[in-house]
Design an enzyme around this catalytic site. Structure first.
Site, PDB file in Angstrom:
ATOM      1  N   ARG A   1     -13.069  -8.859  -2.897  1.00  0.00           N
ATOM      2  CA  ARG A   1     -12.529  -8.480  -1.586  1.00  0.00           C
ATOM      3  C   ARG A   1     -12.002  -7.040  -1.587  1.00  0.00           C
ATOM      4  O   ARG A   1     -11.327  -6.593  -2.506  1.00  0.00           O
ATOM      5  CB  ARG A   1     -11.402  -9.441  -1.195  1.00  0.00           C
ATOM      6  CG  ARG A   1     -10.722  -9.122   0.157  1.00  0.00           C
ATOM      7  CD  ARG A   1      -9.478  -8.291   0.011  1.00  0.00           C
ATOM      8  NE  ARG A   1      -8.803  -8.091   1.299  1.00  0.00           N
ATOM      9  CZ  ARG A   1      -7.773  -7.264   1.476  1.00  0.00           C
ATOM     10  NH1 ARG A   1      -7.298  -6.582   0.462  1.00  0.00           N
ATOM     11  NH2 ARG A   1      -7.215  -7.125   2.670  1.00  0.00           N
TER      12      ARG A   1
ATOM     13  N   GLY B   1      -5.394  -5.824   5.788  1.00  0.00           N
ATOM     14  CA  GLY B   1      -6.552  -4.953   5.862  1.00  0.00           C
ATOM     15  C   GLY B   1      -7.656  -5.380   6.791  1.00  0.00           C
ATOM     16  O   GLY B   1      -8.266  -4.546   7.477  1.00  0.00           O
TER      17      GLY B   1
ATOM     18  N   THR C   1       0.879  -1.167   0.000  1.00  0.00           N
ATOM     19  CA  THR C   1       0.000   0.000   0.000  1.00  0.00           C
ATOM     20  C   THR C   1       0.916   1.216   0.000  1.00  0.00           C
ATOM     21  O   THR C   1       2.037   1.137   0.477  1.00  0.00           O
ATOM     22  CB  THR C   1      -0.865   0.046   1.277  1.00  0.00           C
ATOM     23  OG1 THR C   1      -1.534  -1.207   1.436  1.00  0.00           O
ATOM     24  CG2 THR C   1      -1.900   1.141   1.225  1.00  0.00           C
TER      25      THR C   1
END
Length: 342
Positions: free
Chosen positions: A236, A262, A208
């Site tokens: 997802r 996450g 990320t």
């Protein structure tokens, strides 16, 4: 006599005005991350390490220049993340990982600490810079989160750059998908580790990118962008587009951008929890981040980290993994770049 008194009053007011210096705020700063995980020096070639450091430096300096020139924290966050989205080194934009169906599905979010407005998008496949679309959602719609075809239609209507999905293809990320699918066939992997395999560093990484900035007007902003999990199924969506989990900003406390597994960040409402500990318990940014990342998140089995900044420009980069790609330029203009734990 009256004229003399009037002149004295005018002179007094003039002297008082001259003695009051105009208030200028040069207390601006920026911090970024490019993902956290099992990032070990032994698995990193000198050439690749240099590439990561160069791109982190480029990104953080782009945002810092925006702030230095009087730009908003929102603009700084967007432009900084754009740099990382355009690089195949990071799991966001150009370097996004593949889903189980061989697609690149992108998520992003951004939040304005002054107004508490936010914008987020999930599951887009044709928008070159997801963070720019998230900003458009925040500024040009009454909504916070748009997904998939609806988000892409909104992007087209608002002039965002649209690309062929093939733009996001990179051979390294595709090979990661094949390895994850092969492992899935041969063994039941409930740890999810193959979903985070990164061929660049030959180990696991939560991919990320994110940024937090404080501008000269004292406004905080935070943003995050990702390609999600390798081999993800069923549409997802992780924490990145979830305000309060992957991204949060509030001028009274702090701005936070998360990177990690996450599901755990959503369940722990990580980004907001850091802000809440500061607001309601009076913790410093550093102590609040440690409490959430090293204690609460770890207790549930979650891995990852955050970059954060408080309203005074104090910076924290907290993670419970072996490494996290990170960089910052503080209120004194000092540049810092890091990859490993130490």
């Amino acid at each position: 006599m009256k004229k003399a008194i009037a002149l004295l009053i005018i002179l007094f007011v003039f002297v008082q005005c001259k003695s009051v210096k105009p208030t200028t705020n040069d207390n601006f700063a920026i911090v970024i991350h490019g993902g956290a995980g099992t990032i070990l020096k032994k698995n990193m070639s000198p050439e690749l390490e240099a590439q990561y450091k160069a791109k982190l430096e480029e990104a953080v300096k782009v945002g810092y220049a925006v702030l230095k020139n009087g730009g908003s924290s929102i603009e700084a966050v967007e432009k900084t993340i754009n740099v990382m989205e355009n690089s195949p080194l990071f799991n966001a934009g150009k370097g996004a990982v593949f889903t189980n169906q061989g697609k690149n599905e992108l998520d992003a979010s951004i939040m304005d600490g002054k107004t508490l407005k936010a914008g987020a998008i999930a599951g887009v496949t044709t928008v070159k810079n997801p963070i720019s679309l998230a900003r458009a959602v925040m500024e040009k719609s009454e909504h916070v989160l748009l997904a998939r075809e609806g988000a892409e239609n909104f992007a087209k209507e608002n002039g965002l750059e649209i690309v062929n999905p093939a733009y996001f293809y990179t051979e390294n990320r595709y090979q990661s998908l094949l390895k994850a699918q092969e492992k899935e066939k041969t063994e039941l992997d409930h740890s999810g580790s193959t979903s985070f395999y990164d061929p660049y560093i030959k180990d696991n990484k939560f991919g990320t990118v994110g940024c937090v900035a404080l501008d000269k007007n004292g406004n905080l902003a935070a943003g995050t962008s990702t390609g999600g999990m390798t081999n993800k199924k069923w549409g997802r969506i992780g924490d990145t587009p979830i305000i309060g989990a992957g991204t949060y900003a509030n001028n009274t406390t702090c701005g936070v951008s998360s990177t990690g597994w996450g599901e755990f960040f959503i369940r722990n409402v990580v980004a907001y929890d850091i802000s809440a500990l500061m607001e309601y318990k009076g913790l410093s940014l550093e102590n609040a981040a440690k409490e959430v990342i090293q204690k609460k998140l770890t207790k549930l089995g979650g891995d990852g980290g955050i970059v954060a900044m408080d309203k005074d420009g104090n910076i924290t980069m907290e993670f419970n993994t072996a490494g996290m790609y990170r960089a910052s330029i503080d209120t004194k203009g000092k540049l810092m770049i890091g990859i490993y734990k130490k």
